[in-house]
Design an enzyme around this catalytic site. Structure first.
Site, PDB file in Angstrom:
ATOM      1  N   THR A 196       1.707 -66.599  35.685  1.00 28.48           N
ATOM      2  CA  THR A 196       1.059 -65.719  34.706  1.00 28.48           C
ATOM      3  C   THR A 196       1.803 -65.836  33.389  1.00 28.48           C
ATOM      4  O   THR A 196       3.040 -65.869  33.382  1.00 28.48           O
ATOM      5  CB  THR A 196       1.037 -64.239  35.159  1.00 28.48           C
ATOM      6  OG1 THR A 196       0.649 -63.430  34.036  1.00 28.48           O
ATOM      7  CG2 THR A 196       2.375 -63.736  35.670  1.00 28.48           C
TER       8      THR A 196
ATOM      9  N   ASP B  70       2.072 -63.594  31.340  1.00 29.73           N
ATOM     10  CA  ASP B  70       2.544 -62.268  30.912  1.00 29.73           C
ATOM     11  C   ASP B  70       4.017 -61.993  31.204  1.00 29.73           C
ATOM     12  O   ASP B  70       4.605 -61.108  30.587  1.00 29.73           O
ATOM     13  CB  ASP B  70       1.695 -61.170  31.571  1.00 29.73           C
ATOM     14  CG  ASP B  70       0.220 -61.312  31.268  1.00 29.73           C
ATOM     15  OD1 ASP B  70      -0.110 -61.875  30.203  1.00 29.73           O
ATOM     16  OD2 ASP B  70      -0.612 -60.883  32.092  1.00 29.73           O
TER      17      ASP B  70
ATOM     18  N   ARG C 283      -0.949 -58.544  28.528  1.00 30.01           N
ATOM     19  CA  ARG C 283      -1.511 -57.398  29.247  1.00 30.01           C
ATOM     20  C   ARG C 283      -0.723 -56.133  28.866  1.00 30.01           C
ATOM     21  O   ARG C 283      -0.783 -55.737  27.730  1.00 30.01           O
ATOM     22  CB  ARG C 283      -1.505 -57.659  30.748  1.00 30.01           C
ATOM     23  CG  ARG C 283      -2.487 -56.744  31.470  1.00 30.01           C
ATOM     24  CD  ARG C 283      -2.632 -57.047  32.922  1.00 30.01           C
ATOM     25  NE  ARG C 283      -3.486 -58.196  33.147  1.00 30.01           N
ATOM     26  CZ  ARG C 283      -3.968 -58.539  34.333  1.00 30.01           C
ATOM     27  NH1 ARG C 283      -3.663 -57.834  35.389  1.00 30.01           N
ATOM     28  NH2 ARG C 283      -4.741 -59.571  34.469  1.00 30.01           N
TER      29      ARG C 283
ATOM     30  N   GLY D  52      -5.560 -64.587  35.764  1.00 27.55           N
ATOM     31  CA  GLY D  52      -5.663 -65.395  34.548  1.00 27.55           C
ATOM     32  C   GLY D  52      -4.965 -66.728  34.777  1.00 27.55           C
ATOM     33  O   GLY D  52      -3.903 -66.766  35.397  1.00 27.55           O
TER      34      GLY D  52
ATOM     35  N   ASP E 123       5.184 -60.422  33.666  1.00 23.70           N
ATOM     36  CA  ASP E 123       5.227 -58.993  33.980  1.00 23.70           C
ATOM     37  C   ASP E 123       5.595 -58.701  35.434  1.00 23.70           C
ATOM     38  O   ASP E 123       5.338 -57.604  35.929  1.00 23.70           O
ATOM     39  CB  ASP E 123       3.887 -58.328  33.627  1.00 23.70           C
ATOM     40  CG  ASP E 123       2.705 -58.969  34.342  1.00 23.70           C
ATOM     41  OD1 ASP E 123       2.885 -59.997  35.018  1.00 23.70           O
ATOM     42  OD2 ASP E 123       1.586 -58.439  34.226  1.00 23.70           O
TER      43      ASP E 123
ATOM     44  N   ARG F  78     -11.438 -63.602  39.050  1.00 22.47           N
ATOM     45  CA  ARG F  78     -11.060 -62.219  39.352  1.00 22.47           C
ATOM     46  C   ARG F  78     -12.086 -61.764  40.385  1.00 22.47           C
ATOM     47  O   ARG F  78     -13.267 -61.603  40.084  1.00 22.47           O
ATOM     48  CB  ARG F  78     -11.083 -61.399  38.070  1.00 22.47           C
ATOM     49  CG  ARG F  78     -10.030 -61.916  37.076  1.00 22.47           C
ATOM     50  CD  ARG F  78      -9.259 -60.800  36.464  1.00 22.47           C
ATOM     51  NE  ARG F  78      -7.991 -61.256  35.871  1.00 22.47           N
ATOM     52  CZ  ARG F  78      -7.872 -61.848  34.688  1.00 22.47           C
ATOM     53  NH1 ARG F  78      -8.920 -62.072  33.954  1.00 22.47           N
ATOM     54  NH2 ARG F  78      -6.687 -62.197  34.234  1.00 22.47           N
TER      55      ARG F  78
ATOM     56  N   ASP G 206       0.715 -60.227  39.533  1.00 24.49           N
ATOM     57  CA  ASP G 206       0.916 -59.132  40.497  1.00 24.49           C
ATOM     58  C   ASP G 206      -0.359 -58.776  41.265  1.00 24.49           C
ATOM     59  O   ASP G 206      -0.295 -58.449  42.453  1.00 24.49           O
ATOM     60  CB  ASP G 206       1.554 -57.905  39.834  1.00 24.49           C
ATOM     61  CG  ASP G 206       0.679 -57.288  38.763  1.00 24.49           C
ATOM     62  OD1 ASP G 206      -0.202 -58.004  38.224  1.00 24.49           O
ATOM     63  OD2 ASP G 206       0.862 -56.100  38.456  1.00 24.49           O
TER      64      ASP G 206
END
Ligand code: ADP
Ligand code: F6P
Length: 369
Positions: free
Chosen positions: A151, A153, A197, A12, A155, A98, A129
């Site tokens: 990102t 996120d 996410r 993303g 994460d 992607r 990741d």
């Protein structure tokens, strides 16, 4: 021929990706490297658009101007002049994708061979990741990689910050402030859904930044009755415009109950194959909270396309500089991050093994206030 550094953005898109690319281009070129942008993440590594046949190259030094031109749908030389206009801009001018094939070893080998044939033996990967796993695969196939966390996120367990996270939180904060204003005018409770996410960080930080009264994150189990009870308590206290922040992917952690029947019993049409959404959650809370006109807003892609904050642009500058320093020192297969507020690096392999932690205490505090 000067050594070539390839750079790609993957997964993303995230605000700050352009600034990271520009930083790498500026620092690398000042040290005499040629920099090429690999377009569309790992799609570009697979030369999907140019369909350039690398088997005819015996020596990358023999590549002609015409060859580089033919490669341009996938690989493009980046100069300071070419990238300058994207400084501070959201999105990623290198495009992202992607690339599903890239999880397969067969394609990872093809990708590494493509890069080697073109003389691109060092690559900077900007992504999350999944993109890091792609970089790990390339490094296992002999390409030296350095990863920059890009990102919204946040994460990635090994780093305190990722490019785009601060911008996404600011976008969500603005959205909640705006929703709260209209909620107050109409005495309506609100639900605001944010991205992330499977990580609740955007939701947690947005809740802290806005004083939202309720929060649901994908890390924690939850049940609708306790949130209905919380909202009812707010209404009893005179707060008719409370805000519930819910992260995406939270319904998998909702205690099962027959929400379809409850909605149908209240005259709301629901299809059997329909999944629960925040709009359904708003209707369910309305039923359980004395008819309060709960409304749902999904912040959506504005979180990814926001104008990068100074914080993200500065981080991108620092990450890009650090990436080039690592490549110069030959210290590769590393990822860059922030620890104790300072830019640092560690092995990609190790970073991917680190388990994510979640601040449960903070989550309970936010929901209790
Ligand atoms: P992010 O990088 O933001 O986590 P994705 O999870 O979508 O985003 O991953 C981006 C891309 O990275 C994928 O489309 C794929 O090309 C590559 N990728 C993801 N997982 C792997 C994997 N296990 N091995 C190799 N490449 C991967
Ligand atoms: O990783 C960034 C992110 O925006 C996540 O927050 C979200 O789950 C996902 O990407 C959405 O992906 P897509 O672009 O496929 O809708």
């Amino acid at each position: 021929m000067s050594k070539i550094i390839g750079i790609l953005t993957s997964g993303g898109d995230a605000p700050g990706m352009n600034a990271a690319v520009i930083s790498v281009v500026s620092f690398a070129r000042s040290k005499g490297y040629k920099v090429v942008g690999i377009k569309g993440g790992y799609d570009g590594v697979l030369l999907k658009d140019s369909k350039f046949d690398v088997s005819k190259i015996s020596d990358p030094e023999q590549l002609t101007e015409a060859d580089w031109k033919a490669l341009e749908p996938d690989i493009v030389e980046l100069t300071a002049r070419k990238v300058r206009e994207y400084l501070g801009q959201p999105g990623t001018f290198l495009h992202t994708a992607r690339c599903d094939e890239f999880v397969q070893e067969e394609y990872q080998k093809i990708g590494a061979n493509n890069l080697r044939a073109l003389g691109i033996t060092s690559v900077v990967v900007v992504g999350g990741d999944g993109s890091y796993k792609g970089a790990r695969a390339l490094s296992r196939n002999g390409i030296s990689c350095v990863c920059i966390p890009g990102t919204i996120d946040n994460d990635l367990a090994y780093t305190e910050a990722t490019l785009g996270y601060d911008t996404a939180v600011n976008t969500c904060m603005d959205a909640v402030i705006a929703v709260k204003a209209t909620s107050r005018s109409h005495d309506r409770p609100a639900i605001v859904q944010v991205m992330g996410r499977h990580c609740g960080d955007i939701g947690m930080r947005t809740a802290m930044a806005t004083g939202a009264e309720m929060l649901i994150v994908p890390e924690m189990e939850w049940d609708i009755d306790s949130y209905a009870a919380r909202l009812n308590r707010q209404i009893e206290r005179g707060n008719t415009s409370a805000t519930l922040i819910i992260c995406e992917n939270c319904f998998a952690k909702m205690k099962p109950f027959d929400w379809r029947t409850m909605l149908r019993d209240n005259g709301i049409k629901v299809y059997d194959d329909e999944d629960i959404t925040v709009e359904h959650l708003a209707q369910l809370l309305k039923i359980k909270c004395g008819g309060a006109e709960v409304r749902a807003t999904v912040v959506g892609y504005t979180q990814r396309g926001g104008l990068p904050t100074a914080c993200d642009n500065v981080l991108a500058f620092q990450f890009g500089r650090h990436a080039v320093e690592l490549l110069e020192k030959g210290q590769t297969n590393q990822c860059i991050g922030v620890r104790d507020g300072k830019v640092f690096n560690m092995a990609i392999e190790e970073a991917l093994e680190m388990p994510r932690t979640f601040d449960e205490e903070l989550y309970h505090i936010i929901n209790r206030l």
